[in-house]
Design an enzyme around this catalytic site. Structure first.
Site, PDB file in Angstrom:
ATOM      1  N   ASP A  35       5.698  44.483  20.888  1.00 49.37           N
ATOM      2  CA  ASP A  35       5.259  44.995  19.804  1.00 49.37           C
ATOM      3  C   ASP A  35       4.203  46.083  20.049  1.00 49.37           C
ATOM      4  O   ASP A  35       4.094  46.540  21.239  1.00 49.37           O
ATOM      5  CB  ASP A  35       4.513  44.057  18.878  1.00 49.37           C
ATOM      6  CG  ASP A  35       3.403  43.241  19.722  1.00 49.37           C
ATOM      7  OD1 ASP A  35       2.497  43.892  20.151  1.00 49.37           O
ATOM      8  OD2 ASP A  35       3.772  42.056  19.937  1.00 49.37           O
ATOM      9  N   LYS A  57       7.802  45.693  14.079  1.00 48.62           N
ATOM     10  CA  LYS A  57       8.081  46.641  13.390  1.00 48.62           C
ATOM     11  C   LYS A  57       7.033  47.397  12.267  1.00 48.62           C
ATOM     12  O   LYS A  57       6.243  46.715  11.849  1.00 48.62           O
ATOM     13  CB  LYS A  57       9.259  46.252  12.383  1.00 48.62           C
ATOM     14  CG  LYS A  57      10.466  46.183  13.605  1.00 48.62           C
ATOM     15  CD  LYS A  57      11.370  46.947  13.257  1.00 48.62           C
ATOM     16  CE  LYS A  57      12.636  46.770  14.248  1.00 48.62           C
ATOM     17  NZ  LYS A  57      13.133  45.350  14.450  1.00 48.62           N
ATOM     18  N   MET A 171      -9.399  42.632  15.211  1.00 46.69           N
ATOM     19  CA  MET A 171      -8.563  42.415  13.779  1.00 46.69           C
ATOM     20  C   MET A 171      -9.747  42.535  12.807  1.00 46.69           C
ATOM     21  O   MET A 171      -9.390  41.938  11.682  1.00 46.69           O
ATOM     22  CB  MET A 171      -7.683  41.478  13.801  1.00 46.69           C
ATOM     23  CG  MET A 171      -6.758  41.453  14.766  1.00 46.69           C
ATOM     24  SD  MET A 171      -5.707  39.577  14.854  1.00 46.69           S
ATOM     25  CE  MET A 171      -6.701  38.604  15.654  1.00 46.69           C
TER      26      MET A 171
HETATM   27  N1  SAH Z   1      -4.417  39.982  22.823  1.00 44.92           N
HETATM   28  C1  SAH Z   1      -5.178  41.185  22.595  1.00 44.92           C
HETATM   29  C2  SAH Z   1      -5.965  41.102  21.107  1.00 44.92           C
HETATM   30  C3  SAH Z   1      -5.004  41.044  20.121  1.00 44.92           C
HETATM   31  S1  SAH Z   1      -5.527  40.983  18.595  1.00 44.92           S
HETATM   32  C4  SAH Z   1      -6.438  41.547  23.494  1.00 44.92           C
HETATM   33  O1  SAH Z   1      -6.606  40.719  24.458  1.00 44.92           O
HETATM   34  O2  SAH Z   1      -6.761  42.673  23.546  1.00 44.92           O
HETATM   35  C5  SAH Z   1      -5.188  42.668  17.938  1.00 44.92           C
HETATM   36  C6  SAH Z   1      -6.670  43.322  18.012  1.00 44.92           C
HETATM   37  O3  SAH Z   1      -6.876  43.717  19.123  1.00 44.92           O
HETATM   38  C7  SAH Z   1      -6.678  44.747  17.295  1.00 44.92           C
HETATM   39  O4  SAH Z   1      -6.734  44.401  15.844  1.00 44.92           O
HETATM   40  C8  SAH Z   1      -7.825  45.309  17.593  1.00 44.92           C
HETATM   41  O5  SAH Z   1      -9.096  44.716  17.115  1.00 44.92           O
HETATM   42  C9  SAH Z   1      -7.894  45.014  19.146  1.00 44.92           C
HETATM   43  N2  SAH Z   1      -7.359  45.822  19.954  1.00 44.92           N
HETATM   44  C10 SAH Z   1      -6.149  45.654  20.655  1.00 44.92           C
HETATM   45  N3  SAH Z   1      -6.061  46.746  21.554  1.00 44.92           N
HETATM   46  C11 SAH Z   1      -6.937  47.738  21.342  1.00 44.92           C
HETATM   47  C12 SAH Z   1      -7.379  48.793  21.796  1.00 44.92           C
HETATM   48  N4  SAH Z   1      -6.802  49.661  22.521  1.00 44.92           N
HETATM   49  N5  SAH Z   1      -8.587  49.541  21.175  1.00 44.92           N
HETATM   50  C13 SAH Z   1      -9.241  48.768  20.442  1.00 44.92           C
HETATM   51  N6  SAH Z   1      -9.146  47.454  19.716  1.00 44.92           N
HETATM   52  C14 SAH Z   1      -7.890  47.086  20.252  1.00 44.92           C
END
Ligand code: SAH
Length: 495
Positions: A35, A57, A171
């Site tokens: 994704d 998507k 999130m």
């Molecule tokens: N598994 C992921 C998190 C998934 S939940 C991890 O470990 O990072 C998705 C959330 O992660 C997004 O809504 C945002 O809050 C955060 N997130 C993911 N990538 C990010 C990034 N590059 N910068 C800031 N927040 C991020």
């Protein structure tokens, strides 16, 4: 081979933060289920031979339902394929990796987990905020700000306020006002330092800091978008970012396919957002009777001069075609125009006897003229710079100039390139030869607007060609990848 699913943590977006094992898994994948959260630079590492399935998507408006993702994983693995499920950050930090693993286990499908660098820690770090610090915070709490069906947040704000640790909400952007409200109601000091990090670790990263009470307002002012995380706690007052010098710069690297690697990697390591667009390609002239004749009678020459790695490649192609190898070059002295060409020879076990102090055709010609007592063989591009044979001719050095490869445009007219130039989406374009400049013009079209883009040129000849077409340029101190990267940093500092 039996199929298998590897749940791979893609890291927070910067491809440099994908783990070595994650990258190996990607390279061996036949199917990659991904994704958008993995980030475009990591997605670009999906091998061309692998089939990509996008399950995220339309910016999460209509994502593929989780049950269907699970089904895809099970079905692809059962069909005997090596499947990588690429997940942003770490697969088991939110993002429903646990559910996917459960579904695979239930279905009896073999799976593996490759942990990743979670955005919860990496995005703050890249924004200069350590999530723990002996003087400020002794615990770290990673929470989801996503409300389950019904809309209520399942967060125990009282407990969080009591703990006094650093809070990271993933999130949480949509629920930001409710999160702030919940913390304030539970008694948190409205002046508690807080921050938002958007696109953490990516070239487009933004970080805004504000006291907790005004964080939602600041976010709205700056129009912060997903992916972003919310940070709350005294550590948010710290700013310890060793920001890489090219953060935020968008650079178009135009080297031929297969040769852009070292330059792109160097620029990315400096924080730039790099797009690769091979504008020219080099093709060995094959068969090349002139080169074959020269190589068969090589004892007539004192020097063999090469002016690019493409020339070295063409030489080897010819030797192979003749049924010969490096020993054919045993008696001749070798001159290379610069370190890149010398390295191409070194890779084949040969050390150059001469590299000029300045890495261009004119200086190679001068240096050869100073040393040569016998004939010189030049193996180079069909339309090579006249400066090299001219320097030899001026000094009366006998030479043979044999074209061994051609350069040709690798890209037809590109409206996308033209639009990107117009919109100022390309800060720098690297230009490594006069033919690259001409190919850039051919691709962008005669009316292209270069006023917002700076050409970073490998040397004065390339720069002269670019100036002819009105491209603003700066010239590297010497014709090397390192000097070109250095030029990008300097140009950024002064722009
Ligand atoms: N598994 C992921 C998190 C998934 S939940 C991890 O470990 O990072 C998705 C959330 O992660 C997004 O809504 C945002 O809050 C955060 N997130 C993911 N990538 C990010 C990034 N590059 N910068 C800031 N927040 C991020």
């Amino acid at each position: 081979m039996a199929g298998k699913v590897i749940l791979v943590g893609a890291g927070p977006g910067d491809p440099g933060l994908l783990t070595v094992r994650g990258r190996q898994a990607l390279e061996g994948a036949e199917v990659v289920v991904y994704d958008r959260l993995a980030g475009p630079a990591v997605l670009a590492l999906i091998p061309r031979t692998a089939r990509g399935i996008d399950v995220g998507k339309a910016a999460a408006c209509h994502p593929v339902p989780q049950e269907q993702i699970n089904r895809i994983l099970v079905e692809e693995a059962r069909a005997g394929r090596q499947v990588v499920r690429l997940k942003g950050g770490d697969p088991f930090v939110f993002g429903r990796g646990g559910e996917e693993a459960e579904a695979l286990k239930r279905a009896g499908v073999a799976f593996e987990v490759v942990p990743g660098v979670t955005s919860a820690v990496a995005a703050p770090a890249c924004a200069g905020i350590p999530v723990t610090h002996r003087d400020y915070s002794s615990s770290l709490h990673i929470l989801t700000g996503h409300a389950r069906r019904g809309g209520a947040l399942s967060i125990d704000f009282d407990a969080l306020v009591r703990c006094g640790g650093t809070l990271v909400f993933l999130m949480g952007l949509v629920a930001l006002p409710r999160i702030v409200g919940g913390l304030l109601e539970a008694g948190m000091d409205p002046q508690t330092p807080a921050a938002l990090v958007e696109n953490g670790t990516l070239p487009s990263q933004r970080c805004c800091r504000a006291p907790l009470a005004s964080l939602a307002e600041r976010a709205a002012e700056l129009d912060i978008h997903s992916p972003a995380l919310i940070l709350v706690g005294p550590v948010c007052a710290l700013s310890l970012d060793g920001q890489p010098p090219l953060r935020g710069k968008r650079i178009l690297v135009t080297r031929p396919r297969g040769r852009s690697g070292p330059l792109s990697e160097r620029l990315r390591a400096l924080g730039a957002e790099v797009a690769e667009l091979p504008l020219i390609e080099t093709v060995p002239i094959r068969p090349c009777p002139a080169m074959e004749a020269a190589l068969a009678g090589l004892s007539a020459y004192e020097w063999l001069a090469l002016t690019s790695p493409a020339g070295v490649e063409a030489l080897w192609t010819c030797l192979r075609d003749m049924g010969r190898d490096a020993r054919q070059l045993g008696g001749v002295k070798l001159a290379s125009i610069g370190p890149g060409t010398a390295r191409a020879l070194e890779d084949r076990g040969l050390v150059s006897d001469l590299i000029p102090a300045v890495y261009d055709a004119a200086h190679l010609g001068e240096a050869l003229a100073e040393r040569a007592a016998g004939r010189v063989l030049l193996l180079r591009a069909e339309a090579g710079s006249p400066a090299l044979p001219e320097a030899l001719a001026r000094r009366g050095v006998p030479y043979e100039d044999v074209p061994v490869y051609r350069t040709r445009c690798a890209l037809a007219h590109s409206r996308r390139l033209r639009r990107a130039l117009e919109a100022g989406e390309i800060d720098f374009v690297t230009l490594t030869s006069a033919s690259t400049v001409r190919a850039l013009l051919a691709a962008a079209g005669p009316e292209a607007d270069f006023s917002k883009t700076l050409g970073l040129c490998i040397g004065p000849q390339t720069a002269a060609e670019a100036r002819k077409y009105g491209i603003p340029v700066r010239v590297a101190a010497e014709a090397t990848v390192d000097a070109l990267a250095e030029l990008a940093v300097e140009s950024h500092a002064f722009s």
